[in-house]
Write a protein that holds these residues in place. Sequence first.
Motif, PDB file in Angstrom:
ATOM      1  N   GLU A  90       0.835  -1.192   0.000  1.00 20.09           N
ATOM      2  CA  GLU A  90       0.000   0.000   0.000  1.00 20.09           C
ATOM      3  C   GLU A  90       0.873   1.247   0.000  1.00 20.09           C
ATOM      4  OE1 GLU A  90      -4.081   1.516   1.934  1.00 20.09           O
ATOM      5  OE2 GLU A  90      -2.612   0.836   3.415  1.00 20.09           O
ATOM      6  N   ALA A  91       1.909   1.245   0.840  1.00 18.22           N
ATOM      7  CA  ALA A  91       2.829   2.386   0.874  1.00 18.22           C
ATOM      8  C   ALA A  91       3.519   2.555  -0.472  1.00 18.22           C
ATOM      9  CB  ALA A  91       3.865   2.186   1.983  1.00 18.22           C
ATOM     10  N   ARG A  92       3.907   1.451  -1.060  1.00 21.29           N
ATOM     11  CA  ARG A  92       4.565   1.493  -2.369  1.00 21.29           C
ATOM     12  C   ARG A  92       3.625   2.075  -3.418  1.00 21.29           C
ATOM     13  NH1 ARG A  92       6.756  -4.045  -5.217  1.00 21.29           N
ATOM     14  NH2 ARG A  92       7.685  -3.106  -7.098  1.00 21.29           N
ATOM     15  N   ALA A  93       2.346   1.710  -3.345  1.00 18.61           N
ATOM     16  CA  ALA A  93       1.349   2.238  -4.285  1.00 18.61           C
ATOM     17  C   ALA A  93       1.182   3.740  -4.108  1.00 18.61           C
ATOM     18  CB  ALA A  93       0.014   1.529  -4.077  1.00 18.61           C
ATOM     19  N   LEU A  94       1.118   4.187  -2.862  1.00 18.16           N
ATOM     20  CA  LEU A  94       0.948   5.615  -2.608  1.00 18.16           C
ATOM     21  C   LEU A  94       2.182   6.409  -3.052  1.00 18.16           C
ATOM     22  CD1 LEU A  94      -0.758   5.435   0.911  1.00 18.16           C
ATOM     23  CD2 LEU A  94      -1.849   5.965  -1.285  1.00 18.16           C
ATOM     24  N   LYS A  95       3.356   5.817  -2.908  1.00 12.71           N
ATOM     25  CA  LYS A  95       4.578   6.483  -3.370  1.00 12.71           C
ATOM     26  C   LYS A  95       4.572   6.604  -4.893  1.00 12.71           C
ATOM     27  CE  LYS A  95       7.544   5.178   0.519  1.00 12.71           C
ATOM     28  NZ  LYS A  95       8.732   4.404   0.948  1.00 12.71           N
ATOM     29  N   LEU A  96       4.020   5.603  -5.579  1.00  9.68           N
ATOM     30  CA  LEU A  96       3.894   5.682  -7.034  1.00  9.68           C
ATOM     31  C   LEU A  96       2.977   6.831  -7.423  1.00  9.68           C
ATOM     32  CD1 LEU A  96       4.066   4.688  -9.981  1.00  9.68           C
ATOM     33  CD2 LEU A  96       2.261   3.046  -9.425  1.00  9.68           C
ATOM     34  N   LEU A  97       1.839   6.952  -6.735  1.00 11.29           N
ATOM     35  CA  LEU A  97       0.900   8.041  -7.028  1.00 11.29           C
ATOM     36  C   LEU A  97       1.522   9.397  -6.717  1.00 11.29           C
ATOM     37  CD1 LEU A  97      -2.401   6.458  -5.616  1.00 11.29           C
ATOM     38  CD2 LEU A  97      -1.626   6.539  -7.995  1.00 11.29           C
ATOM     39  N   ASP A  98       2.349   9.433  -5.676  1.00  9.97           N
ATOM     40  CA  ASP A  98       3.051  10.671  -5.333  1.00  9.97           C
ATOM     41  C   ASP A  98       4.057  11.028  -6.431  1.00  9.97           C
ATOM     42  OD1 ASP A  98       4.048  12.539  -2.828  1.00  9.97           O
ATOM     43  OD2 ASP A  98       5.738  11.805  -4.004  1.00  9.97           O
TER      44      ASP A  98
END
Length: 277
Positions: free
Chosen positions: A148-156
């Motif tokens: 989930e953190a990795r996904a949010l970092k991608l969106l960032d």
Amino acid sequence: MRNTAKLTTAVLAAGALTFGLTACGSGAADTGSDTNGPLVVAASPTPHAEILTFVKDNLAKKAGLDLEVKEFTDYVLPNTATEDGSVDANYFQNQPYLDDFNKKQGTHIVPVVTVHLEPLGLYSDKVKSKDDLKTGATVAVPNDTVNEARALKLLDAAGIITLKDGADNAATPADIAENPKKLKFKELEAAQTPRSLQDVDAAVINGNYAIEADLSPADDALAVEPAKDNPNGNFLAVKEGNEDDPRVKKLAKLLTSPEVKKFIEEKWSNGSVIPSF
């Protein structure tokens, strides 16, 4: 025919039960591994089991390695099975995920050798560009802590959201500082994210599940995780104490051979799987 063994639900459940019964008394030194038998490796079907099957069919015999591949479709049982000795090793995960898993589950799994990277991607059946996401759109993300953190970092990184300073590998939607499109997030088991594309506006999908869904990072993704200096390479892992198992050493050498590199580059020429060695 691929000579791999797909585990049934009953077998998986039995493995989980065995772990529950033995974990309390299990320590890093209590490996109980039989180095004379076949090396049994738990792996996600794609691309991990495919890479292992290539090794089994083309390289293992010459190296004197008896290799058995067992496929798992989730991100939990490969580690618990490795911990309790149901399998000898696994190949499916990255370092941030393993660190989080060991901490939460009290397991003693350690990496042996990094083999490849599967770039995370943002996909959609509704829009053709990340800029086309509408205000209030729903985005599915994996629900395990690290992914989930990795996904949010991608969106960032894609400029879709902005995370708070210091957001780490445990980041959640609560760590979003700016969300100009007022996106809503649907947290799902990672394996379910491709199927969610029919119901959400976009989904962040792990590389192996994107491959299974015939999604290409190069052709289909609205945004893709950069490969350079990426800490999320997937590796062969064992229970601590089994790193020097001669069978494990043989497999580690084969997985990082020129033959495997060529196999990965040719089979996944669209960039969905990238050698890390």
